[in-house]
Design an enzyme around this catalytic site. Structure first.
Site: not given
Ligand SMILES: *[C@@H]1O[C@H](CO)[C@@H](O)[C@H](O)[C@H]1NC(C)=O
Ligand SMILES: *[C@@H]1O[C@H](CO)[C@@H](O)[C@H](O)[C@H]1NC(C)=O
Ligand SMILES: *[C@@H]1O[C@H](CO)[C@@H](O)[C@H](O)[C@H]1NC(C)=O
Ligand SMILES: *[C@@H]1O[C@H](CO)[C@@H](O)[C@H](O)[C@H]1NC(C)=O
Ligand SMILES: *[C@@H]1O[C@H](CO)[C@@H](O)[C@H](O)[C@H]1NC(C)=O
Ligand SMILES: *[C@@H]1O[C@H](CO)[C@@H](O)[C@H](O)[C@H]1NC(C)=O
Ligand SMILES: *[C@@H]1O[C@H](CO)[C@@H](O)[C@H](O)[C@H]1NC(C)=O
Length: 832
Positions: A520-521, A523, A525-526, A639
């Site tokens: 899906l994507g 980043g 970081f993984g 957040d």
């Protein structure tokens, strides 16, 4: 009766097939007798005499040669039939076409010329019967296409020939057995930006029933074609000689006609040779209530998707002229301005209405050489000007209206932008100030979701590496993982963790071995993958990269925290996978991704109508109330932002990413941290500057989110021409001026509840007040959402309203594109 008709038709068909002479021309010496026909040289059209079933009258008509059910396309003598006799068509030696009865005694109809020397009449391949000099080429002395009945054939032009004054229009039959002129007429109004009108005389006087909208460069703008059929080529000519509309078929094998029927419906039909049927589903008008001319009166707009369909343009700048009738759903009186224009003072501005069928333009002026900016200037310099717009869909040309705006309807998409002149007090956003929207391509928003998810996890690990100190009581406590155990009195140990552990092989198989296609994507970081469990349930798999610094214990604690939370407005963790070095969290899959991907996307924002937005606000409110008060633990999310609100297939919101969430104990009301984590634009002032966070800092973020949902604008981000103004201060100044309704996203159009919108705006402002103690708790927020607006307290100045956020100058993010800073959760350490 029906059988009789069929027999009559069969008889006629029989006659055609037995007596076709194959000729397409008549001359003075060779007239056309009743039982003879002309056939166009391509064999498509036949001209001859016919008698409608149930009538004694005989007419000269045109029909398709090859379609067995006789379809009359044109009638020469529609109101001058041959009665009680058969007819003869002949041409005089000077070129006059005449129809007489079979005794050749009385001329019942004549047309054509009287000045030709060697005339012929010929049926052309288009179905056009023309009179011309024999052997002559070029112009015709007379042609049937200039005198249509109720049918428009390919190649026929409907409109006005300026030089000759000829006005080609179509009029319905009076009844099925009487072709004489009926109650409905379609003709071209050449004034303003020319368009077709449908008039009715059914009620005695002539009334406008429907208008086609002007040519937008592609089609007639008020009647968007619903079919993607490519078989037609439409054209519109507007020059010194003519203003005409016509169409051609792309291929001669397509048999098509446009007919105005007895009850005033214009319909395009196409003959399907393989089924021997006419199909009706290409195009017709009027289609719905909003097609009725002027239904909502001057300055009213018709929206077929709401009830009642009428709405004043740019409410509240325009309000119903006659509120009582308006309440009774009679919009004819239309709307009037709330504030008079001030042309002399030069303070008027424009509000934009999108996706409209532009108003009737008969009184407007059109200049194809002007740009939109020049158009605006032209409108401002003319005190009679009420609105302007581009003439064509591609943005070229200029139309300036100088009388009341009538017959506007709204489309879901398509249509054009209309700039309506309003007094300064009613200007929402001055169109001279173009708002550079940051367009979020799906790829970058995908990335944003993944980044924020993973950043959250990583930051949790970071947090727990530091020792937190409570400012007020100087009590040393641990980060999220430790405080979790404090708060739950040690009750949430590993043993009562009721979370399925997935086997690595299962997850690998479900994601097609972490294939690129299922990703899906990605980043820093993984990656996050989409998977399918047992071929039924869609899942999202967050796989921590090996290089992630997050340790085994922290990972498990985050897992425990989310697993313990269950609410329909929180994203659900389905399980995890811990095997060797592998660390994965398995979530329910959210097909609609995150709220920001809709809200801040120019195109997708149109999918967020008011009802959806309001539902999202309610859902987020419930989810946050649960976190703060209703769950077993009291949790501060820390957040909350649009990219952390995921949307399921029905657009229900789910709060996600608890990577930074903190559990707080019963008697603790706030914490102080040396490490500030959060997102630009959503952080409360006390948290951003002093590191103090509490439920009230979540409430602040919630308030920002609510205002963003209502306005469709980011709090931070280029909002107005002054970069020092953010959404909060804009909302605040509109509130103070009593114009807060102008904050509502203009892409919503008029379809929203004013009461709900104002309630949300007021609530949003209460939540973003500067002092935490002024902000409501989530329990009060819920109450206020369902109470009288007047009973809500008055908001005070929001935090960060008038100045720049403290972090704007610097960025801890490693992203290069500054426009993406908004979406990135930042982490900042105060200096020691
Ligand atoms: C057509 O009608 C005329 C008289 O009106 C007749 O003389 C002629 O034979 C007819 N032709 C055919 C083919 O029936
Ligand atoms: C036609 O014939 C009918 C009866 O056959 C008669 O009533 C009618 O008046 C006639 N019309 C004309 C115009 O001769
Ligand atoms: C045509 O002429 C015949 C005989 O000449 C006559 O009987 C008949 O009535 C006439 N028909 C018409 C419509 O005039
Ligand atoms: C054309 O004809 C229609 C109906 O017959 C009429 O209403 C309209 O005013 C005419 N237009 C012009 C330009 O003459
Ligand atoms: C016309 O359309 C028919 C069917 O739609 C197709 O078979 C034929 O090839 C087309 N002819 C041309 C010249 O495009
Ligand atoms: C005209 O067309 C409309 C739409 O197809 C249809 O509902 C109506 O019955 C038609 N009128 C007549 C007289 O055929
Ligand atoms: C055009 O102007 C005339 C005269 O002011 C007015 O009566 C008419 O309603 C206007 N037409 C439109 C379509 O605005």
């Amino acid at each position: 009766m029906k059988r009789l008709q069929i027999r009559a038709i069969l008889l006629i068909t029989l006659l055609i097939t037995t007596t076709t002479f194959g000729k397409d021309t008549i001359t003075p010496t060779q007239p056309l007798a009743n039982n003879e026909t002309l056939v166009s040289s391509n064999g498509q059209y036949t001209l001859g005499f016919f008698t409608p079933a149930g009538s004694n009258n005989c007419y000269l008509g045109l029909w398709y040669s090859k379609i067995a059910t006789q379809t009359i396309l044109w009638v020469a003598n529609r109101d001058k039939p041959v009665t009680n006799s058969t007819g003869i068509l002949s041409i005089t030696s000077k070129g006059s076409l005449t129809i007489t009865d079979s005794n050749s005694t009385a001329v019942v109809w004549s047309a054509g010329s009287t000045g030709l020397t060697n005339p012929v009449a010929q049926l052309l391949d288009t179905g056009n019967l023309v009179v011309r000099e024999d052997g002559g080429s070029g112009s015709y002395a007379w042609q049937g296409f200039h005198h249509p009945t109720d049918t428009m054939l390919p190649g026929m032009k409907v409109g006005v020939f300026r030089t000759s004054g000829l006005n080609v229009s179509m009029t319905s039959w009076k009844s099925d057995d009487d072709p004489s002129p009926g109650s409905y007429t379609t003709f071209m109004d050449p004034r303003g930006d020319p368009e077709l009108f449908l008039y009715s005389t059914a009620a005695g006087s002539a009334n406008k029933v429907w208008r086609s909208g002007a040519w937008n460069g592609v089609e007639l703008s008020g009647s968007p074609s619903s079919s993607s059929f490519q078989g037609f080529v439409f054209s519109f000519v507007n020059n010194d000689q003519e203003v005409t509309y016509s169409y051609e078929v792309a291929n001669n094998s397509i048999v098509s006609r446009l007919v105005i029927n007895r009850t005033g419906v214009l319909r395009r039909t196409v003959w399907l040779g393989d089924t021997n049927q006419w199909t009706n589903d290409f195009w017709y008008a009027p289609k719905d209530q909003c097609d009725s001319y002027g239904l909502c009166g001057p300055y009213g707009a018709c929206d077929p998707n709401r009830s009642p369909v009428c709405k004043c343009l740019l409410e509240p700048a325009f309000t119903p002229e006659n509120p009582a009738n308006w309440q009774l759903r009679d919009g004819k009186d239309g709307c009037i301005r709330r504030t008079p224009l001030n042309c002399i003072g030069g303070t008027d501005g424009f509000n934009k209405v999108i996706n409209v069928k532009l108003p009737e333009s008969a009184n407007s002026t059109v200049d194809m050489s002007l740009s939109l900016d020049q158009c605006r200037a032209g409108c401002l310099s003319n005190c009679a000007c009420t609105a302007y717009a581009s003439a064509r869909q591609d943005g070229s040309g200029c139309v300036i209206w100088v009388s009341a705006l009538v017959d506007i309807r709204l489309y879901v998409d398509g249509g054009q932008d209309l700039f309506v002149r309003v007094a300064a007090a009613d200007v929402v956003i001055d169109v001279a100030v173009t708002t550079p929207e940051q367009s979020h391509k799906s790829k970058s928003s995908k990335l944003a979701i993944v980044l924020s998810l993973i950043l959250g996890v990583l930051l949790l690990a970071f947090i727990s590496c530091f020792v937190w100190r409570r400012k007020k009581r100087s009590k040393v406590m641990l980060g999220a993982t430790a405080s979790f155990n404090d708060a739950s009195n040690g009750g949430a140990g590993e043993n009562d963790l009721d979370l399925p552990l997935f086997d690595f092989g299962t997850i690998a198989a479900s994601t097609n071995h972490f294939s690129e296609e299922s990703k899906l994507g990605e980043g820093g970081f993984g990656p996050v993958y989409k998977g399918k469990l047992e071929d039924t349930q869609d899942i999202a798999v967050k796989r921590l990269a090996r290089t992630s610094v997050q340790g085994r214990e922290e990972f498990k604690n985050e897992m425990v925290l989310i697993a313990k939370l269950q609410h329909r407005n929180l994203v659900r963790l389905l399980g995890c996978c811990i095997q060797g070095e592998e660390r994965m969290l398995i979530y329910e899959y959210m097909p609609n991704r995150s709220l920001d991907a809709f809200l801040f996307d120019k195109e997708k924002v149109a999918l967020l109508d008011w009802q959806t937005r309001y539902r999202i606000i309610l859902g987020v409110t419930r989810g946050l109330l649960y976190l703060h008060q209703d769950s077993r633990f009291r949790i501060i999310h820390r957040d909350l932002k649009a990219s952390n609100i995921l949307l399921d297939k029905d657009m229900n919101p789910k709060i996600s990413d608890f990577g930074m969430a903190r559990i707080f104990g019963g008697d603790e009301t706030d914490f102080n941290t040396r490490k500030v984590v959060g997102t630009y634009g959503y952080m409360s002032p006390e948290y951003a500057m002093d590191g103090i966070f509490s439920v009230k800092s979540d409430v602040f973020s919630y308030g920002v989110l609510v205002l963003e949902i209502v306005s469709g604008k980011k709090n931070r981000g280029v909002y107005s021409n002054s970069s020092h103004v953010n959404l909060l201060s804009h909302a605040w100044s509109l509130w103070k001026e009593g114009k807060s309704i102008q904050l509502v996203d203009e892409s919503i159009g008029y379809s929203f509840s004013m009461d709900e919108a104002i309630r949300c705006i007021k609530l949003g402002l209460l939540c973003v007040q500067e002092r935490p103690e002024d902000r409501p708790l989530m329990s009060s927020v819920v109450q206020m959402l369902f109470s009288d607006i007047a009973l809500m307290p008055h908001p005070k100045q929001p935090g960060f309203a008038a100045r720049r956020g403290p972090f704007e100058a610097e960025s801890s993010s490693n992203k290069k594109d500054p426009s993406d800073v908004n979406d990135i959760t930042i982490s900042m350490l105060e200096g020691r």
